[in-house]
Design an enzyme around this catalytic site. Sequence first.
Site, PDB file in Angstrom:
ATOM      1  CE1 TYR A 133      -3.235  -2.963   0.728  1.00  0.00           C
ATOM      2  CE2 TYR A 133      -4.576  -0.984   0.773  1.00  0.00           C
ATOM      3  CZ  TYR A 133      -4.474  -2.345   0.658  1.00  0.00           C
ATOM      4  OH  TYR A 133      -5.604  -3.100   0.474  1.00  0.00           O
ATOM      5  CE  LYS A 183       2.716 -18.484  -0.498  1.00  0.00           C
ATOM      6  NZ  LYS A 183       1.904 -19.708  -0.493  1.00  0.00           N
ATOM      7  CG  ASP A 216      -1.092 -20.578   0.841  1.00  0.00           C
ATOM      8  OD1 ASP A 216      -0.619 -20.409   1.983  1.00  0.00           O
ATOM      9  OD2 ASP A 216      -0.493 -21.216  -0.048  1.00  0.00           O
ATOM     10  CG  ASP A 240      -7.778  -5.215   1.390  1.00  0.00           C
ATOM     11  OD1 ASP A 240      -8.771  -4.698   1.940  1.00  0.00           O
ATOM     12  OD2 ASP A 240      -7.695  -5.379   0.161  1.00  0.00           O
ATOM     13  CG  ASP A 244     -13.227  -7.872   1.765  1.00  0.00           C
ATOM     14  OD1 ASP A 244     -13.168  -6.968   2.635  1.00  0.00           O
ATOM     15  OD2 ASP A 244     -13.529  -7.653   0.575  1.00  0.00           O
TER      16      ASP A 244
HETATM   17  C1  IPM Z   1     -10.451  -1.561   3.140  1.00  0.00           C
HETATM   18  C2  IPM Z   1     -10.638  -1.144   1.699  1.00  0.00           C
HETATM   19  C3  IPM Z   1      -9.493  -0.220   1.337  1.00  0.00           C
HETATM   20  C4  IPM Z   1      -8.199  -0.991   1.498  1.00  0.00           C
HETATM   21  C5  IPM Z   1      -9.575   0.379  -0.079  1.00  0.00           C
HETATM   22  C6  IPM Z   1     -10.903   1.033  -0.335  1.00  0.00           C
HETATM   23  C7  IPM Z   1      -8.450   1.339  -0.321  1.00  0.00           C
HETATM   24  O1  IPM Z   1     -10.697  -2.240   0.868  1.00  0.00           O
HETATM   25  O2  IPM Z   1     -10.492  -0.677   4.016  1.00  0.00           O
HETATM   26  O3  IPM Z   1     -10.295  -2.750   3.395  1.00  0.00           O
HETATM   27  O4  IPM Z   1      -7.774  -1.693   0.582  1.00  0.00           O
HETATM   28  O5  IPM Z   1      -7.612  -0.897   2.571  1.00  0.00           O
HETATM   29 MN    MN Z   2     -10.670  -4.137   1.945  1.00  0.00          MN
END
Ligand code: IPM
Ligand code: MN
Length: 335
Positions: A133, A183, A216, A240, A244
């Site tokens: 990032y 990793k 993984d 990140d 999710d």
């Molecule tokens: C998150 C989002 C952000 C990230 C994006 C929108 C830049 O996906 O907060 O997880 O990748 O950190």
């Molecule tokens: Mn995200």
Amino acid sequence: MFQEGSNVTHRIGIMGGDGIGPEVVAEGLKVIDALGIEYERIDYDLGGERYLKDGTVLPQEIIDEWRGIDALYAGAVGTPDVPPGLIERGLLLKMRFELDLYINYRPFLGARTDDGGVSHDFVVIRENTEGTYAGEGGLLRANTPHEIATQGSVNTRMGVERCVRYAFDLAMKRSKHVTLVHKTNVLTFSGDLWERTFNEVAAEYPEVETAYNHVDAACIYFVQDPQRYDVIVTDNLFGDILTDLGGAVSGGIGLAPTANLNPNGMSMFEPVHGSAPDIVGTGKANPIAAILSGAMMLDHLGESEAADRIRAACTEPETLTGTTSEIGDAVVARL
Ligand code: IPM
Ligand code: MN
């Protein structure tokens, strides 16, 4: 959870953002108001829509103003008509970097059970200011047959160590177990730095049990055996992706909150989910992630009792279904 209590009126910046952002933030504020929390509200109109209006992304004056407030409560940013990355890098990441919000704290309440209860919870501590990032790299000879793209990963000893240390301190307040996810078998340079730092910090916390998973494999365990985790610490990009997945396996991304913390300063609170332009105005947005982000903000402001009441209300079966505002009302009714 984050800071000791105080009785001053809090100064809170509100950034609803785009899409469903303002809808879910309104429900979060409804809940905070119902608890009688006093705060000074400072509104910020930023995000993709604002950019389309007048080209503003994140002026330096606003960053400087944010250094002087207590917290920022955000919905989501992102609009389909804005080029990808512009708002993400120019607003969200700039804020994380400039304000040194180096901990991305993402708790997962665990899967909701059929009786409306919640199973085992776990936390991902994601490094929030470095890794891929950081924006290292570039394009050479763009749009030619000889073009080259590089995208490096920046890992500093200081950045990794403060993040790992935060995870161990948190583990001491929880069940004393930390898993490093990386990793190391392929990313031998950054993996080596992370692993050595992790092991050195671990030696200072003899009571904390440690584990290591490749990222993984961690994806499999998140789905098949999340019970093995309590605190997970990982780098920016792995964090990140994993968070999710964490949302998806613990009731859906609509339930997953975030704290972007500078443990000594202004911090920012937002749901993990995005602006979901496809469901704007339909009442389908689940405000629980925003409401729980509000609870984390109250922790940061020293209002942990109120935060606990919100978390307890959010696990009641009555808050499982309904429209955006019905869920907000159901949480208020169960505070
Ligand atoms: C998150 C989002 C952000 C990230 C994006 C929108 C830049 O996906 O907060 O997880 O990748 O950190
Ligand atoms: Mn995200």
